[in-house]
Write a protein that holds these residues in place. Structure first.
Motif, PDB file in Angstrom:
ATOM      1  N   PRO A  17       0.725  -1.044  -0.154  1.00 51.27           N
ATOM      2  CA  PRO A  17      -0.135  -0.050   0.032  1.00 51.27           C
ATOM      3  C   PRO A  17       0.812   1.203  -0.069  1.00 51.27           C
ATOM      4  CG  PRO A  17      -0.915  -1.635   1.539  1.00 51.27           C
ATOM      5  CD  PRO A  17       0.522  -2.208   1.215  1.00 51.27           C
ATOM      6  N   TYR A  20       4.652   0.572  -3.081  1.00 52.62           N
ATOM      7  CA  TYR A  20       4.288  -0.019  -4.581  1.00 52.62           C
ATOM      8  C   TYR A  20       3.146   1.024  -5.342  1.00 52.62           C
ATOM      9  CZ  TYR A  20       7.337  -4.111  -4.480  1.00 52.62           C
ATOM     10  OH  TYR A  20       8.352  -4.971  -4.528  1.00 52.62           O
ATOM     11  N   CYS A  21       2.289   1.166  -4.356  1.00 52.34           N
ATOM     12  CA  CYS A  21       1.309   2.166  -4.710  1.00 52.34           C
ATOM     13  C   CYS A  21       2.024   3.584  -5.065  1.00 52.34           C
ATOM     14  CB  CYS A  21      -0.078   2.381  -3.694  1.00 52.34           C
ATOM     15  SG  CYS A  21      -1.278   1.072  -3.666  1.00 52.34           S
ATOM     16  N   GLN A  24       3.209   3.650  -8.436  1.00 52.98           N
ATOM     17  CA  GLN A  24       2.185   3.712  -9.337  1.00 52.98           C
ATOM     18  C   GLN A  24       1.512   5.191  -9.315  1.00 52.98           C
ATOM     19  OE1 GLN A  24       3.468   1.399 -11.439  1.00 52.98           O
ATOM     20  NE2 GLN A  24       1.768   0.747 -11.922  1.00 52.98           N
ATOM     21  N   ASN A  25       1.272   5.668  -8.438  1.00 49.85           N
ATOM     22  CA  ASN A  25       0.807   7.014  -8.091  1.00 49.85           C
ATOM     23  C   ASN A  25       1.542   7.951  -8.861  1.00 49.85           C
ATOM     24  OD1 ASN A  25      -1.737   6.081  -7.208  1.00 49.85           O
ATOM     25  ND2 ASN A  25      -1.029   6.405  -5.044  1.00 49.85           N
ATOM     26  N   ASP A 234      -0.337  -1.654 -16.603  1.00 47.67           N
ATOM     27  CA  ASP A 234      -0.591  -1.554 -15.249  1.00 47.67           C
ATOM     28  C   ASP A 234       0.015  -2.590 -14.249  1.00 47.67           C
ATOM     29  OD1 ASP A 234      -2.249   0.873 -14.902  1.00 47.67           O
ATOM     30  OD2 ASP A 234      -3.648  -0.091 -16.138  1.00 47.67           O
ATOM     31  N   LEU A 246      -3.142  -2.232  -9.173  1.00 46.43           N
ATOM     32  CA  LEU A 246      -2.418  -1.365  -8.087  1.00 46.43           C
ATOM     33  C   LEU A 246      -2.641   0.083  -8.391  1.00 46.43           C
ATOM     34  CD1 LEU A 246      -0.638  -1.938  -5.643  1.00 46.43           C
ATOM     35  CD2 LEU A 246       1.452  -1.708  -7.357  1.00 46.43           C
TER      36      LEU A 246
END
Length: 246
Positions: A17, A20-21, A24-25, A234, A246
């Motif tokens: 959370p 890795y998030c 990607q964000n 993704d 994710l």
């Protein structure tokens, strides 16, 4: 919940959370930033530099794929599929009506981000809604990418093998009138700490999707006899047997 266990020395369930998030964000924000900055006449080297600087200034400490943070292609280059080690950005400029693919690979403390989008400019303006793209071929290509990702969510199961996913998606790509452009024929890879440890969505890979913590889905497709290609990437993982983006 995601299984709580060590993967390559890391508790991925705990990190996912937050880290890795975050990567990607950061990728999503970078694409948005680039889209706002790109104008007619902008060069691909400028776009590459723009994206890589933004990644490094906003959370990334390096780039995991051949030390390139942004692979940028435009026009008929979007159909090219090459290894990152062979990539060289070309000195071409964005046209009033153009198609651009940006593929990002930042990392922080060996936590990867992996994300790609194909953007369309018409009359010098970014088309931010696929269904409003006037160029029929470009619209169909991006709609197909969205359809493939939606289908992945619908069909992927923890016990499905990477080969089964490869066969299903490649059959679907052909059935819908498209081609898989990837130079190795695969459709994605596992997310790990070392790029040499990746396994792929390819023929002969009998590992289950749930044998890895996360994997990418990144079909690179085209319409037969077209000079243009389309890519959308993704990262996905399973939570209670359901595939999550994710």
């Amino acid at each position: 919940m995601i299984k709580q266990h060590l993967f390559n020395g890391y508790n991925v369930a705990k990190e996912m959370p937050d880290l890795y998030c975050a990567m990607q964000n950061l990728n999503r924000a970078t694409i948005k930033y680039a889209a706002d900055m790109i104008k007619v006449g902008t060069t691909l080297p400028n776009i590459k530099t723009l994206c890589e600087n933004y990644l490094l200034e906003n959370g990334a400490d390096s780039f995991w794929y051949w030390d390139v943070g942004a692979f940028v292609f435009a026009g008929d280059e979007t159909s090219a599929s090459i290894s990152g080690k062979d990539y060289k950005v070309t000195d071409r400029t964005i046209q009033e009506n153009d198609i651009i693919t940006i593929d990002l690979s930042p990392q922080k403390n060996n936590i990867w981000g992996d994300y790609a989008r194909t953007l369309v400019f018409e009359n010098g303006v970014l088309c931010d809604e696929t269904d409003r793209i006037k160029n029929d071929e470009w619209r169909r290509g991006l709609q197909m990418e969205e359809y493939l990702h939606k289908t992945l969510i619908d069909v992927a199961m923890p016990n499905m093998t990477f080969e089964e996913l490869y066969d299903f998606m490649n059959d679907l790509i052909v059935k819908k009138g498209f081609l898989n452009l990837d130079f190795l024929g695969n459709l994605g890879h596992s997310i790990v700490k070392d790029k040499n440890d990746r396994i792929y969505t390819e023929k002969g890979n009998h590992k289950r999707l749930s044998d890895v913590e996360m994997f990418t889905f990144e079909p690179h497709i085209s319409i037969p006899n077209s000079k243009y290609g389309y890519k959308r990437e993704d990262i996905y993982y399973f939570d209670n047997g359901k595939l999550i983006k994710l």
